[in-house]
Design an enzyme around this catalytic site. Structure first.
Site, PDB file in Angstrom:
ATOM      1  N   HIS A  47      21.631  14.030  24.362  1.00  0.00           N
ATOM      2  CA  HIS A  47      20.650  13.866  25.430  1.00  0.00           C
ATOM      3  C   HIS A  47      19.257  14.128  24.849  1.00  0.00           C
ATOM      4  CE1 HIS A  47      23.947  13.849  28.244  1.00  0.00           C
ATOM      5  NE2 HIS A  47      23.139  13.825  29.288  1.00  0.00           N
TER       6      HIS A  47
ATOM      7  N   GLU B  87      14.709  12.346  27.920  1.00  0.00           N
ATOM      8  CA  GLU B  87      14.871  12.136  29.363  1.00  0.00           C
ATOM      9  C   GLU B  87      13.653  12.666  30.108  1.00  0.00           C
ATOM     10  OE1 GLU B  87      18.060  13.053  32.982  1.00  0.00           O
ATOM     11  OE2 GLU B  87      18.273  14.086  31.067  1.00  0.00           O
TER      12      GLU B  87
ATOM     13  N   ASP C 158      25.589   8.057  34.292  1.00  0.00           N
ATOM     14  CA  ASP C 158      25.193   9.452  34.124  1.00  0.00           C
ATOM     15  C   ASP C 158      26.112  10.362  34.936  1.00  0.00           C
ATOM     16  OD1 ASP C 158      23.888  11.622  33.099  1.00  0.00           O
ATOM     17  OD2 ASP C 158      22.125  11.451  34.362  1.00  0.00           O
TER      18      ASP C 158
END
Length: 263
Positions: free
Chosen positions: A130, A133, A210
């Site tokens: 990740h 974001e 997600d």
């Protein structure tokens, strides 16, 4: 999801939902440490989830594999302890195909987890992280340097055309999650997702859900949202899915099996 049975049943349920979307191959992420509040060990959670994948494959026309998430608010030691157990049995070896680090994203935070990611690399684990974001483009590049072959989200790149142009040489796939990104305010509007530039620059990407429950979504809803906003075409959906097989964390024999029935 604090019992073996509930974890196993959850995997079967998500696989069932996925095959209704037409999905033939799915990688499910989960963070084992979150499921240890009622005396389950990390090993218990890994085995329960893998058992769910095994049952799901026997019941539905879908290949299920798993990604184990460490969390960014946990220490390197805690995350390494989880990664250490991934290859302990043949069942785990078959179904767990990679690792991720998820959770909050502070600016310049990836370097804090270098030890855990290096451990995963040394053990031959595939890595998706990740990053990007919540605005910090440096995290995207740090994740790449650490060995990530895919980036979860990466939408911060859309805010800087120069950086996006630079990213085209990385050969790293972006896992774009449109409805989640709007929900979490990672982007201000769905139109911020510049898929035309990704296509023009030959940057590989795929559309992901997600979190199906929190975002109240599925893959069909994600594609419809993009289609309704003229951000993608049916032909582009076909192209990115076929290209993404190269970035799946499975062996070449499994990839060939998926491609056999592509048409």
């Amino acid at each position: 999801m604090q019992t073996k049975d509930s974890l196993t049943e959850s995997v079967i349920d998500v696989a069932n939902q996925g095959q209704k979307d037409g999905i033939k191959y799915i990688e499910l992420r989960f963070a084992p440490k979150f499921h240890t509040q009622k005396n389950m060990s990390i090993r218990d959670t890994l085995e329960a989830v893998c058992k769910g994948a095994e049952i799901a494959e026997s019941e539905y026309n879908i290949m299920v594999r798993l990604l184990v998430c460490g969390m960014k608010h946990h220490s390197n030691e805690e995350n390494i302890n989880i990664f250490k157990q991934i290859h302990d049995t043949e069942l785990l070896k078959k179904y767990i195909v990679g690792v991720d680090l998820a959770g909050g994203e502070d600016d310049d935070s990836m370097s804090q987890h270098a030890e855990a990611i290096q451990y995963a690399k040394d053990k031959g684990l595939k890595i998706t992280l990740h990053a990007g974001e919540c605005g910090c483009i440096k995290n995207v590049y740090d994740a790449m340097k650490m060995g990530a072959k895919r980036i979860g989200h990466g939408v911060a790149l859309f805010d800087d055309k120069e950086q996006l142009n630079h990213f085209q040489n990385s050969k790293v796939l972006l896992e774009i999650c449109p409805r989640s990104n709007v929900q979490t305010k990672a982007i201000s509007h769905i139109k911020k997702i510049d898929l035309d530039s990704l296509k023009r620059l030959n940057i590989p990407y795929l559309i992901n859900t997600d979190n199906r429950i929190v975002t109240q979504t599925n893959l069909i809803k994600e594609y419809l949202t993009l289609l309704e906003n003229n951000l993608i075409t049916i032909e582009e959906i076909k192209r990115i899915n076929k290209e993404a097989i190269d970035y799946a964390f499975i062996n070449r024999f499994d990839k060939k099996e998926i491609l056999k029935n592509w048409d």
